[in-house]
Design a protein around this motif. Sequence first.
Motif, PDB file in Angstrom:
ATOM      1  N   PHE A 179      38.049   8.471 -16.779  1.00 25.74           N
ATOM      2  CA  PHE A 179      39.546   9.038 -17.140  1.00 25.74           C
ATOM      3  C   PHE A 179      39.514  10.414 -17.822  1.00 25.74           C
ATOM      4  O   PHE A 179      40.188  11.089 -17.450  1.00 25.74           O
ATOM      5  CB  PHE A 179      40.256   8.093 -18.077  1.00 25.74           C
ATOM      6  CG  PHE A 179      41.683   8.163 -18.061  1.00 25.74           C
ATOM      7  CD1 PHE A 179      42.424   8.013 -17.293  1.00 25.74           C
ATOM      8  CD2 PHE A 179      42.363   8.806 -19.332  1.00 25.74           C
ATOM      9  CE1 PHE A 179      43.991   8.406 -17.199  1.00 25.74           C
ATOM     10  CE2 PHE A 179      43.786   8.971 -19.736  1.00 25.74           C
ATOM     11  CZ  PHE A 179      44.356   8.901 -18.418  1.00 25.74           C
TER      12      PHE A 179
ATOM     13  N   HIS B 189      46.123   1.287 -28.021  1.00 32.44           N
ATOM     14  CA  HIS B 189      45.023   1.462 -29.147  1.00 32.44           C
ATOM     15  C   HIS B 189      45.771   1.623 -30.392  1.00 32.44           C
ATOM     16  O   HIS B 189      45.330   1.332 -31.267  1.00 32.44           O
ATOM     17  CB  HIS B 189      44.388   2.992 -28.668  1.00 32.44           C
ATOM     18  CG  HIS B 189      43.481   2.863 -27.456  1.00 32.44           C
ATOM     19  ND1 HIS B 189      42.704   3.916 -27.009  1.00 32.44           N
ATOM     20  CD2 HIS B 189      42.873   1.749 -26.962  1.00 32.44           C
ATOM     21  CE1 HIS B 189      42.087   3.635 -25.939  1.00 32.44           C
ATOM     22  NE2 HIS B 189      41.938   2.162 -26.082  1.00 32.44           N
TER      23      HIS B 189
ATOM     24  N   CYS C 233      46.902   3.793 -22.320  1.00 31.39           N
ATOM     25  CA  CYS C 233      45.714   3.527 -23.020  1.00 31.39           C
ATOM     26  C   CYS C 233      46.182   3.737 -24.652  1.00 31.39           C
ATOM     27  O   CYS C 233      45.824   2.876 -25.557  1.00 31.39           O
ATOM     28  CB  CYS C 233      44.542   4.901 -22.923  1.00 31.39           C
ATOM     29  SG  CYS C 233      44.093   4.836 -21.360  1.00 31.39           S
ATOM     30  N   LYS C 234      46.558   4.763 -25.011  1.00 28.22           N
ATOM     31  CA  LYS C 234      47.102   4.988 -26.301  1.00 28.22           C
ATOM     32  C   LYS C 234      48.022   4.139 -26.902  1.00 28.22           C
ATOM     33  O   LYS C 234      47.948   3.625 -28.117  1.00 28.22           O
ATOM     34  CB  LYS C 234      47.695   6.597 -26.473  1.00 28.22           C
ATOM     35  CG  LYS C 234      47.860   6.956 -27.936  1.00 28.22           C
ATOM     36  CD  LYS C 234      48.458   8.482 -27.898  1.00 28.22           C
ATOM     37  CE  LYS C 234      49.029   8.764 -29.260  1.00 28.22           C
ATOM     38  NZ  LYS C 234      48.788   8.112 -30.476  1.00 28.22           N
TER      39      LYS C 234
ATOM     40  N   GLY D 283      47.482   7.383 -19.470  1.00 31.37           N
ATOM     41  CA  GLY D 283      47.223   7.815 -20.830  1.00 31.37           C
ATOM     42  C   GLY D 283      48.026   7.136 -21.840  1.00 31.37           C
ATOM     43  O   GLY D 283      47.501   6.791 -22.972  1.00 31.37           O
TER      44      GLY D 283
HETATM   45  C1  ASC Z   1      41.087   9.118 -22.957  1.00 29.04           C
HETATM   46  C2  ASC Z   1      40.453   8.177 -23.814  1.00 29.04           C
HETATM   47  C3  ASC Z   1      41.718   7.463 -24.453  1.00 29.04           C
HETATM   48  C4  ASC Z   1      42.641   7.836 -23.793  1.00 29.04           C
HETATM   49  C5  ASC Z   1      43.779   8.052 -24.564  1.00 29.04           C
HETATM   50  C6  ASC Z   1      45.148   8.519 -24.040  1.00 29.04           C
HETATM   51  O1  ASC Z   1      40.498   9.974 -22.446  1.00 29.04           O
HETATM   52  O2  ASC Z   1      39.144   8.149 -24.062  1.00 29.04           O
HETATM   53  O3  ASC Z   1      41.504   6.587 -25.423  1.00 29.04           O
HETATM   54  O4  ASC Z   1      42.510   9.141 -22.930  1.00 29.04           O
HETATM   55  O5  ASC Z   1      43.228   9.338 -25.690  1.00 29.04           O
HETATM   56  O6  ASC Z   1      46.317   9.087 -24.760  1.00 29.04           O
END
Ligand code: ASC
Length: 128
Positions: free
Chosen positions: A23, A122, A118-119, A115
């Motif tokens: 990614f 997280h 992902c975020k 993305g």
């Molecule tokens: C990346 C990465 C993440 C996501 C996040 C997207 O490349 O390592 O954890 O994108 O930052 O917002």
Amino acid sequence: NFKESDDAIHYRQSAFGLIAHNFGDMGAMLKGKKPFDAEVFAMRAQNVAALSKLPAEGFVAGSDKGDTGALAKIWSDKADFDAKMSTFQDNAAKLAVAAQSDDKNAIKQAFMNTGKSCKGCHDIYKKD
Ligand code: ASC
């Protein structure tokens, strides 16, 4: 199935590491940090779509220990966690489809959606 919870932790962390590498390279291309190579981008998008299906298996009961980035909330809110993981997989699959086209705006949008997946996870379920 895993013999030890450490094996489950290693499995999911390995998958996340591979996802981040693939990614991250796509992000570098979209941000102009390196030339955009449609073939490599599409390959990486397919990798992420396939890899996105792997980490979930590693979040087995009893693996919420040790010094990992995984917060206990994953296991107390497992249904929501699983739903977010599923959304990530859907977005990654759409990104792989978009990457087959020449529509740079659609590719960027699909990349951003992925993305956000992902975020979004997280922010709630990962330490830091
Ligand atoms: C990346 C990465 C993440 C996501 C996040 C997207 O490349 O390592 O954890 O994108 O930052 O917002």
